[in-house]
Write a protein that holds these residues in place. Structure first.
Motif, PDB file in Angstrom:
ATOM      1  N   ALA A  14       0.843  -1.194   0.000  1.00  0.00           N
ATOM      2  CA  ALA A  14       0.000   0.000   0.000  1.00  0.00           C
ATOM      3  C   ALA A  14       0.880   1.247   0.000  1.00  0.00           C
ATOM      4  CB  ALA A  14      -0.914  -0.001   1.217  1.00  0.00           C
ATOM      5  N   SER A  87      -5.536  -0.855  -0.681  1.00  0.00           N
ATOM      6  CA  SER A  87      -5.968  -2.247  -0.701  1.00  0.00           C
ATOM      7  C   SER A  87      -7.179  -2.443  -1.602  1.00  0.00           C
ATOM      8  CB  SER A  87      -6.294  -2.715   0.721  1.00  0.00           C
ATOM      9  OG  SER A  87      -7.283  -1.885   1.307  1.00  0.00           O
ATOM     10  N   THR A  90      -6.913  -3.655  -5.295  1.00  0.00           N
ATOM     11  CA  THR A  90      -6.662  -5.051  -5.631  1.00  0.00           C
ATOM     12  C   THR A  90      -7.746  -5.567  -6.566  1.00  0.00           C
ATOM     13  OG1 THR A  90      -5.484  -5.533  -3.582  1.00  0.00           O
ATOM     14  CG2 THR A  90      -6.507  -7.394  -4.712  1.00  0.00           C
ATOM     15  N   SER A 114      -0.877  -5.125  -0.808  1.00  0.00           N
ATOM     16  CA  SER A 114      -0.789  -5.629   0.561  1.00  0.00           C
ATOM     17  C   SER A 114      -0.704  -4.464   1.538  1.00  0.00           C
ATOM     18  CB  SER A 114       0.437  -6.523   0.718  1.00  0.00           C
ATOM     19  OG  SER A 114       1.624  -5.783   0.498  1.00  0.00           O
ATOM     20  N   SER A 115      -1.347  -4.648   2.681  1.00  0.00           N
ATOM     21  CA  SER A 115      -1.350  -3.561   3.673  1.00  0.00           C
ATOM     22  C   SER A 115      -0.253  -3.754   4.708  1.00  0.00           C
ATOM     23  CB  SER A 115      -2.714  -3.495   4.355  1.00  0.00           C
ATOM     24  OG  SER A 115      -3.024  -4.739   4.936  1.00  0.00           O
TER      25      SER A 115
END
Length: 115
Positions: A14, A87, A90, A114-115
């Motif tokens: 992120a 996120s 995605t 991805s966080s």
């Protein structure tokens, strides 16, 4: 027949950036519109950004200020620069093209944030 081949997807944290590319093999077919759609799991496919041959671009409200679409007419290629990834970005990103409508589609490239 137009064939579209996307590249540039992947896994990114992120806040990061990606650049998607889509090369079109036109086969003698005229193309005006080129654009990017995305489809997240369990959601409908949505138009993210589009651009005409003359360079007029439009964006979904959710990506304005973060996504930039551009194209190289000489290379029949459209790009999507994605910054400040979240996120919710995605999804599978699809390239699309056509003369007036989006009649031709690529296979899609996965973007995972991805966080």
């Amino acid at each position: 027949q137009v064939q579209l081949v996307e590249s540039g997807g992947g896994l990114v944290q992120a806040g990061g950036s990606l650049r998607l590319s889509c090369a079109a093999s036109r086969g003698g077919v005229s193309i005006n519109q080129m654009g990017w759609y995305r489809q997240a799991p369990g959601k409908q496919r949505e138009l993210v950004a589009g651009i005409t041959r003359g360079g007029s671009a439009n964006y979904a409200d959710s990506v304005k200020g973060r996504f930039t679409i551009s194209r190289d007419n000489a290379k029949n290629t459209v790009y999507l620069q994605i910054n400040s990834l979240k996120s919710e970005d995605t999804a599978v990103y699809y390239c699309a093209s056509g003369l007036v409508r989006y009649d031709y589609w690529g296979q899609g490239t996965q973007v995972t944030v991805s966080s």
